[in-house]
Design an enzyme around this catalytic site. Structure first.
Site, PDB file in Angstrom:
ATOM      1  N   GLU A  83       0.843  -1.193   0.000  1.00  0.00           N
ATOM      2  CA  GLU A  83       0.000   0.000   0.000  1.00  0.00           C
ATOM      3  C   GLU A  83       0.879   1.244   0.000  1.00  0.00           C
ATOM      4  O   GLU A  83       0.403   2.354   0.194  1.00  0.00           O
ATOM      5  CB  GLU A  83      -0.945  -0.013   1.204  1.00  0.00           C
ATOM      6  CG  GLU A  83      -0.273  -0.088   2.551  1.00  0.00           C
ATOM      7  CD  GLU A  83      -1.282  -0.178   3.690  1.00  0.00           C
ATOM      8  OE1 GLU A  83      -1.330  -1.227   4.338  1.00  0.00           O
ATOM      9  OE2 GLU A  83      -2.004   0.785   3.939  1.00  0.00           O
ATOM     10  N   CYS A 115      -3.625  -3.291   4.165  1.00  0.00           N
ATOM     11  CA  CYS A 115      -2.796  -4.415   4.649  1.00  0.00           C
ATOM     12  C   CYS A 115      -3.284  -5.772   4.141  1.00  0.00           C
ATOM     13  O   CYS A 115      -2.674  -6.802   4.434  1.00  0.00           O
ATOM     14  CB  CYS A 115      -2.763  -4.421   6.177  1.00  0.00           C
ATOM     15  SG  CYS A 115      -2.232  -2.849   6.859  1.00  0.00           S
ATOM     16  N   THR A 158       3.319   3.446  16.064  1.00  0.00           N
ATOM     17  CA  THR A 158       2.879   2.217  15.371  1.00  0.00           C
ATOM     18  C   THR A 158       3.395   2.178  13.930  1.00  0.00           C
ATOM     19  O   THR A 158       2.779   1.571  13.062  1.00  0.00           O
ATOM     20  CB  THR A 158       1.340   2.052  15.413  1.00  0.00           C
ATOM     21  OG1 THR A 158       0.725   3.109  14.646  1.00  0.00           O
ATOM     22  CG2 THR A 158       0.796   2.092  16.818  1.00  0.00           C
ATOM     23  N   SER A 208     -10.509   2.895  13.584  1.00  0.00           N
ATOM     24  CA  SER A 208      -9.823   1.820  12.849  1.00  0.00           C
ATOM     25  C   SER A 208      -9.773   0.541  13.694  1.00  0.00           C
ATOM     26  O   SER A 208      -9.905  -0.565  13.172  1.00  0.00           O
ATOM     27  CB  SER A 208      -8.421   2.240  12.399  1.00  0.00           C
ATOM     28  OG  SER A 208      -7.508   2.296  13.477  1.00  0.00           O
ATOM     29  N   HIS A 239      -3.489 -10.132  11.862  1.00  0.00           N
ATOM     30  CA  HIS A 239      -2.808  -8.933  11.362  1.00  0.00           C
ATOM     31  C   HIS A 239      -2.367  -8.124  12.588  1.00  0.00           C
ATOM     32  O   HIS A 239      -3.153  -7.926  13.518  1.00  0.00           O
ATOM     33  CB  HIS A 239      -3.765  -8.116  10.484  1.00  0.00           C
ATOM     34  CG  HIS A 239      -3.241  -6.743  10.181  1.00  0.00           C
ATOM     35  ND1 HIS A 239      -2.028  -6.558   9.554  1.00  0.00           N
ATOM     36  CD2 HIS A 239      -3.718  -5.511  10.452  1.00  0.00           C
ATOM     37  CE1 HIS A 239      -1.798  -5.251   9.444  1.00  0.00           C
ATOM     38  NE2 HIS A 239      -2.812  -4.597   9.979  1.00  0.00           N
ATOM     39  N   ASN A 284       4.678  -2.044  12.671  1.00  0.00           N
ATOM     40  CA  ASN A 284       3.707  -2.390  11.636  1.00  0.00           C
ATOM     41  C   ASN A 284       4.392  -2.406  10.276  1.00  0.00           C
ATOM     42  O   ASN A 284       5.054  -1.429   9.916  1.00  0.00           O
ATOM     43  CB  ASN A 284       2.560  -1.366  11.637  1.00  0.00           C
ATOM     44  CG  ASN A 284       1.362  -1.842  10.823  1.00  0.00           C
ATOM     45  OD1 ASN A 284       1.391  -2.917  10.217  1.00  0.00           O
ATOM     46  ND2 ASN A 284       0.303  -1.057  10.822  1.00  0.00           N
ATOM     47  N   SER A 317      -7.511  -2.069   5.926  1.00  0.00           N
ATOM     48  CA  SER A 317      -8.422  -0.934   6.148  1.00  0.00           C
ATOM     49  C   SER A 317      -9.156  -0.611   4.866  1.00  0.00           C
ATOM     50  O   SER A 317      -8.710  -0.909   3.765  1.00  0.00           O
ATOM     51  CB  SER A 317      -7.623   0.284   6.615  1.00  0.00           C
ATOM     52  OG  SER A 317      -7.150   0.063   7.913  1.00  0.00           O
TER      53      SER A 317
HETATM   54  N1  CAA Z   1       0.893   2.044  30.795  1.00  0.00           N
HETATM   55  C1  CAA Z   1       0.272   1.020  30.161  1.00  0.00           C
HETATM   56  N2  CAA Z   1      -0.702   1.228  29.211  1.00  0.00           N
HETATM   57  C2  CAA Z   1      -1.033   2.502  28.904  1.00  0.00           C
HETATM   58  C3  CAA Z   1      -0.416   3.607  29.546  1.00  0.00           C
HETATM   59  C4  CAA Z   1       0.600   3.346  30.513  1.00  0.00           C
HETATM   60  N3  CAA Z   1       1.236   4.328  31.143  1.00  0.00           N
HETATM   61  N4  CAA Z   1      -0.969   4.729  29.026  1.00  0.00           N
HETATM   62  C5  CAA Z   1      -1.894   4.350  28.112  1.00  0.00           C
HETATM   63  N5  CAA Z   1      -1.925   3.004  28.039  1.00  0.00           N
HETATM   64  C6  CAA Z   1      -2.766   2.166  27.161  1.00  0.00           C
HETATM   65  C7  CAA Z   1      -4.203   2.636  27.042  1.00  0.00           C
HETATM   66  O1  CAA Z   1      -4.964   2.218  28.155  1.00  0.00           O
HETATM   67  C8  CAA Z   1      -4.623   1.965  25.745  1.00  0.00           C
HETATM   68  O2  CAA Z   1      -4.889   0.594  25.995  1.00  0.00           O
HETATM   69  P1  CAA Z   1      -6.272  -0.062  25.469  1.00  0.00           P
HETATM   70  O3  CAA Z   1      -6.251   0.077  23.956  1.00  0.00           O
HETATM   71  O4  CAA Z   1      -6.196  -1.457  25.929  1.00  0.00           O
HETATM   72  O5  CAA Z   1      -7.375   0.734  26.065  1.00  0.00           O
HETATM   73  C9  CAA Z   1      -3.345   1.995  24.895  1.00  0.00           C
HETATM   74  O6  CAA Z   1      -2.270   2.292  25.807  1.00  0.00           O
HETATM   75  C10 CAA Z   1      -3.374   3.043  23.770  1.00  0.00           C
HETATM   76  O7  CAA Z   1      -3.556   4.297  24.353  1.00  0.00           O
HETATM   77  P2  CAA Z   1      -4.719   5.308  23.888  1.00  0.00           P
HETATM   78  O8  CAA Z   1      -6.054   4.666  24.058  1.00  0.00           O
HETATM   79  O9  CAA Z   1      -4.454   6.599  24.570  1.00  0.00           O
HETATM   80  O10 CAA Z   1      -4.574   5.430  22.328  1.00  0.00           O
HETATM   81  P3  CAA Z   1      -3.674   6.403  21.440  1.00  0.00           P
HETATM   82  O11 CAA Z   1      -4.282   7.734  21.349  1.00  0.00           O
HETATM   83  O12 CAA Z   1      -2.270   6.312  21.859  1.00  0.00           O
HETATM   84  O13 CAA Z   1      -3.835   5.713  20.005  1.00  0.00           O
HETATM   85  C11 CAA Z   1      -3.876   4.083  18.333  1.00  0.00           C
HETATM   86  C12 CAA Z   1      -3.619   4.341  19.815  1.00  0.00           C
HETATM   87  C13 CAA Z   1      -5.311   4.417  17.964  1.00  0.00           C
HETATM   88  C14 CAA Z   1      -3.631   2.603  18.057  1.00  0.00           C
HETATM   89  C15 CAA Z   1      -2.879   4.945  17.508  1.00  0.00           C
HETATM   90  O14 CAA Z   1      -1.561   4.539  17.777  1.00  0.00           O
HETATM   91  C16 CAA Z   1      -3.110   4.875  16.017  1.00  0.00           C
HETATM   92  O15 CAA Z   1      -3.911   5.609  15.453  1.00  0.00           O
HETATM   93  N6  CAA Z   1      -2.372   3.949  15.281  1.00  0.00           N
HETATM   94  C17 CAA Z   1      -2.533   3.788  13.838  1.00  0.00           C
HETATM   95  C18 CAA Z   1      -3.812   3.063  13.481  1.00  0.00           C
HETATM   96  C19 CAA Z   1      -3.823   1.601  13.803  1.00  0.00           C
HETATM   97  O16 CAA Z   1      -2.790   0.968  13.964  1.00  0.00           O
HETATM   98  N7  CAA Z   1      -5.027   1.000  13.858  1.00  0.00           N
HETATM   99  C20 CAA Z   1      -5.171  -0.413  14.118  1.00  0.00           C
HETATM  100  C21 CAA Z   1      -6.410  -0.991  13.480  1.00  0.00           C
HETATM  101  S1  CAA Z   1      -6.421  -0.620  11.727  1.00  0.00           S
HETATM  102  C22 CAA Z   1      -5.310  -1.757  11.044  1.00  0.00           C
HETATM  103  O17 CAA Z   1      -4.981  -2.729  11.661  1.00  0.00           O
HETATM  104  C23 CAA Z   1      -4.740  -1.468   9.687  1.00  0.00           C
HETATM  105  C24 CAA Z   1      -3.341  -0.980   9.843  1.00  0.00           C
HETATM  106  O18 CAA Z   1      -2.396  -1.766   9.852  1.00  0.00           O
HETATM  107  C25 CAA Z   1      -3.120   0.450  10.019  1.00  0.00           C
END
Ligand code: CAA
Length: 399
Positions: A83, A115, A158, A208, A239, A284, A317
């Protein structure tokens, strides 16, 4: 009885540098455990200006041919799932075909569906073999991507980069796939996208995650209703955009099987965790992430899994997903040993970037595709830049 068809050999290639997520957390003022435990990643591979999806794909393919003992003249199908393609018309697979010196009597194309692209290519290859069109030849399937989000965005930890190459053949030495027995799902959503003018992806992060889980629920149900039968899956590879996503996925799947969260988490340690070791050190790699998980699983447990059934879940996605299964082939452990799967992660194989060096690479990266060709690199498959007609040039080991 017809011969089994599936994955005969697998290898991967990585850029020569990585960022430690502890360093990134410190630079971004985030608790290190958020990345390590919250996301389940400890390092992410970072591509330099001379490392692109073509150079990574060719390196993975070349390593595959060298370690599997297969003759390139046996290949009649070469498809690259990506991609992060380098041209709107010329496919990555054509560059790879040339750089690896594959036969001219060969079906060559690139696939894109976020992906999911490499899975589409892999399943097409198995069907090409099952149809009889292969006439004894094998397919080379490569997933190659550079995952980039904006520096400082939630997606930044990521990221990753790398390519996974697989040989697909009859009587495979690693995994016999259950051909034509997938559970599938598709829906038009904007969870993750990358407009043509952008290098960094755009993503609605939380949405996502939900789209991935919904797609898994539908694809798994579809597979379970039609093809699960009585034999349980000894392991499942998902994945892996980051390790924690595979954990969420497993909880979702177990809930569909009637297990509570505590039981799902216990099961995760045995049936999923062994597949996440490589991705925790790479990040990733989009199209290749599922297959990096498979490589990690085979590296850890091929001997114990010979003859046993495993599940595979691919998500792209946009979105499309398939759940399918296979059986680890008898003798797979010996094959895995000869492939030296973990070599790209061996100590000393990669350099740790400082955060300022990583940020400088990202700045330079914006212009990398327009760099004038400078045929100075000694690295096989290095991207050398573009010539005055904007043709991309690579360091060919055969020149
Ligand atoms: N200690 C331990 N854990 C902690 C922590 C700490 N001090 N602080 C936060 N966390 C945990 C949170 O509780 C959360 O866990 P859960 O998901 O179990 O609730 C985790 O860390 C992530 O924290 P946030 O909820 O605050 O999320 P974020 O704002 O950091 O965003 C994300 C996380 C959405 C994955 C972001 O990194 C992102 O947008 N990534 C790109 C998109 C992606 O990878 N999507 C996946 C599905 S889509 C797909 O799979 C296709 C692809 O390859 C892209």
């Amino acid at each position: 009885m017809t011969d089994p068809i599936g994955i005969d050999a697998i290898t991967f290639s990585l850029p020569r540098s990585y960022v430690d997520l502890g360093d990134l957390a410190e630079a971004r003022g985030v608790a290190a455990d958020k990345y390590r435990l919250g996301l389940g990643v400890s390092q992410m591979a970072i591509a330099a200006g001379d490392e692109d999806p073509v150079s990574l794909a060719a390196a993975a393919g070349s390593r595959l041919l060298a370690t599997s003992g297969r003759d390139p003249r046996e290949i009649g199908f070469c498809a690259v799932g990506t991609e992060t393609a380098v041209d709107h018309s010329k496919p990555v697979s054509s560059y790879v075909h040339g750089l690896l010196g594959l036969p001219s009597r060969c079906r060559v194309f690139e696939t894109k569906h976020a992906c999911f692209g490499a899975t589409a290519a892999l399943l097409s290859a198995t069907e090409w073999i099952a149809s009889g069109a292969a006439r004894g030849r094998s397919a080379l399937i490569i997933a190659s991507d550079i995952a980039r989000y904006e520096v400082g965005s939630p997606g930044e930890p990521t990221q990753g980069a790398g390519a996974v190459a697989m040989l697909v053949s009859a009587r495979p030495r690693l995994v016999e796939l259950e051909i034509g027995r997938s559970g599938s799902f598709a829906r038009d959503v904007h969870d993750f996208w990358r407009p043509l003018h952008r290098k960094d992806a755009l993503v609605d992060g939380k949405f996502s995650v939900q789209c991935y889980l919904d797609a898994l629920a539908h694809a798994y149900r579809d597979w379970k209703e039609q093809f699960a039968g009585d034999e349980p899956l000894a392991r499942t590879c998902y994945h892996v955009p980051y390790g924690k996503m595979a954990h969420k996925a497993h909880r979702m799947r177990c809930s569909l099987d009637g297990l509570d969260e505590a039981a799902a988490d216990r099961d995760f340690e045995t049936t999923v965790a062994p597949s996440l070791r490589f991705s925790a050190q790479v990040g990733n790699i989009y199209a290749g992430s599922l297959y990096l998980a498979l490589a990690s699983l085979l590296d850890a447990e091929a001997a114990a899994l010979e003859g046993r059934r495993i599940g595979l879940f691919s998500y792209g996605s946009g979105c499309a997903a398939e759940f399918f299964a296979g059986r680890v082939a008898p003798g797979a452990a010996a094959m895995v040993a000869s492939l030296e799967l973990a070599a790209p992660l061996a100590p000393g194989a990669r350099a740790r970037l400082t955060i300022p060096a990583y940020e400088a690479l990202r700045r330079d990266d914006v212009a990398a595709d327009r760099r004038a060709s400078e045929a100075s690199s000694e690295r096989p498959f290095a991207f050398l830049g573009v010539d005055p007609a904007e043709r991309r040039r690579y360091m060919s080991p055969r020149e």
